[in-house]
Design an enzyme around this catalytic site. Structure first.
Site, mmCIF file in Angstrom:
data_model
loop_
_atom_site.group_PDB
_atom_site.id
_atom_site.type_symbol
_atom_site.label_atom_id
_atom_site.label_comp_id
_atom_site.label_asym_id
_atom_site.label_seq_id
_atom_site.Cartn_x
_atom_site.Cartn_y
_atom_site.Cartn_z
ATOM 1 N N LYS A 288 -8.019 -4.689 6.440
ATOM 2 C CA LYS A 288 -6.953 -4.511 5.468
ATOM 3 C C LYS A 288 -7.385 -5.119 4.138
ATOM 4 C CE LYS A 288 -2.801 -5.426 6.549
ATOM 5 N NZ LYS A 288 -2.517 -4.294 5.622
ATOM 6 N N GLY A 289 -6.604 -4.842 3.111
ATOM 7 C CA GLY A 289 -6.897 -5.455 1.808
ATOM 8 C C GLY A 289 -7.398 -4.479 0.767
ATOM 9 N N GLU B 122 -0.550 -10.707 3.150
ATOM 10 C CA GLU B 122 -0.293 -9.871 4.329
ATOM 11 C C GLU B 122 -0.607 -10.670 5.599
ATOM 12 O OE1 GLU B 122 -1.295 -5.451 2.494
ATOM 13 O OE2 GLU B 122 -2.886 -6.559 3.452
ATOM 14 N N GLY C 92 0.837 -1.204 0.000
ATOM 15 C CA GLY C 92 0.000 0.000 0.000
ATOM 16 C C GLY C 92 0.866 1.247 0.000
HETATM 17 C C1 5RP Z 1 -3.200 -3.499 1.121
HETATM 18 C C2 5RP Z 1 -3.501 -3.048 2.491
HETATM 19 C C3 5RP Z 1 -3.035 -1.698 2.910
HETATM 20 O O1 5RP Z 1 -2.294 -1.801 4.074
HETATM 21 C C4 5RP Z 1 -4.208 -0.804 3.145
HETATM 22 O O2 5RP Z 1 -5.038 -0.820 1.982
HETATM 23 C C5 5RP Z 1 -3.791 0.634 3.465
HETATM 24 O O3 5RP Z 1 -3.225 1.217 2.345
HETATM 25 P P1 5RP Z 1 -2.649 2.685 2.337
HETATM 26 O O4 5RP Z 1 -1.407 2.676 3.151
HETATM 27 O O5 5RP Z 1 -2.401 2.943 0.864
HETATM 28 O O6 5RP Z 1 -3.700 3.603 2.887
HETATM 29 O O7 5RP Z 1 -4.099 -3.725 3.288
HETATM 30 O O8 5RP Z 1 -3.795 -4.738 0.827
#
Ligand code: 5RP
Length: 220
Positions: free
Chosen positions: A94-95, A103, A29
């Site tokens: 998450k995801g 993850e 992310g």
């Molecule tokens: C990816 C994730 C990320 O940790 C989550 O989407 C947060 O992303 P960002 O740091 O861009 O806000 O779970 O699968």
């Protein structure tokens, strides 16, 4: 401070949790990407990293950081990753980037999970952010019906395929009052690979980026 500056601040603060001479587990992310860029500055002080996605692997290698296969490491002292939502119990959704399964696997192996987020991600009740669920393609219609039965509104993530070759359903409309129970229940639906609730294995530390600096939240 902008959201990007807050993410930058927590990404840098996470360097303090990296264990000298050891492997670091690295999330996926935009916040994790900032962490990777910061990690590059101390790359000579770690033995390498385990990546939670192909995207993360590419960025780590681009910085000349050695990436290990998870099966080739005996342990991971710390896993550092962002989240879409987190509560004070350190349960997370998450995801958003679709990397939830890898993850969750790296987080399971890690001794310590350090979650790096800006203030906007801290919530009282999880569920405003749609809950990602990774599914085997042939089961997507069945899993959609089952998720609807438990009160959600699943929407197939358009044109998206995970690193594992699967699909993602983003489940809207859930007010998640018992994250551990819901994570366990969704995992029992046949065809689900994993879901984006990280409650059975919560974070150990949350570095929260605020206008007044980085706050450290723990369960103790
Ligand atoms: C990816 C994730 C990320 O940790 C989550 O989407 C947060 O992303 P960002 O740091 O861009 O806000 O779970 O699968």
């Amino acid at each position: 401070m902008t959201q990007d500056e807050l993410k930058q601040a927590v990404a840098r603060a996470a360097l303090d949790y990296v264990v000298e001479g050891q492997i670091v587990g690295v999330g996926t992310g935009s916040t994790a990407r900032l962490f990777i860029d910061a990690l590059a500055e101390i790359k000579d002080r770690i033995s390498g990293a385990v990546a939670s996605s192909e995207d993360t692997k590419k960025r780590l290698e681009g910085h000349g950081i050695r990436v290990f296969d998870l099966n080739d490491v005996a342990g991971i002292p710390v896993y550092i990753d962002g989240a879409d939502e987190i509560n004070v119990e350190m349960h997370m959704i998450k995801g958003g980037g679709g990397a939830l399964t890898r993850e969750k696997i790296v987080a399971a192996v890690a001794t310590r999970f350090v979650c790096i987020v800006d203030r906007s991600k801290l919530v009282e009740v999880l569920g405003t952010f749609p809950l990602p669920v990774e599914v085997i393609p042939m089961a997507s219609a069945y899993v959609t019906r089952e998720l609807t039965r438990i009160g959600g509104t699943p929407v197939l993530r358009d044109g998206f395929v995970t690193d594992n070759g699967n699909l993602v359903l983003d489940v809207k409309g859930l007010q998640i009052l018992d994250p551990v129970a819901l994570e366990t229940r969704i995992n029992q639906i046949v065809g689900v690979v994993s879901n984006g609730l990280f409650a059975c294995r919560p974070a150990d530390v949350c570095l929260l980026g605020t206008g007044n600096g980085v706050q450290t939240l723990t369960l103790d």
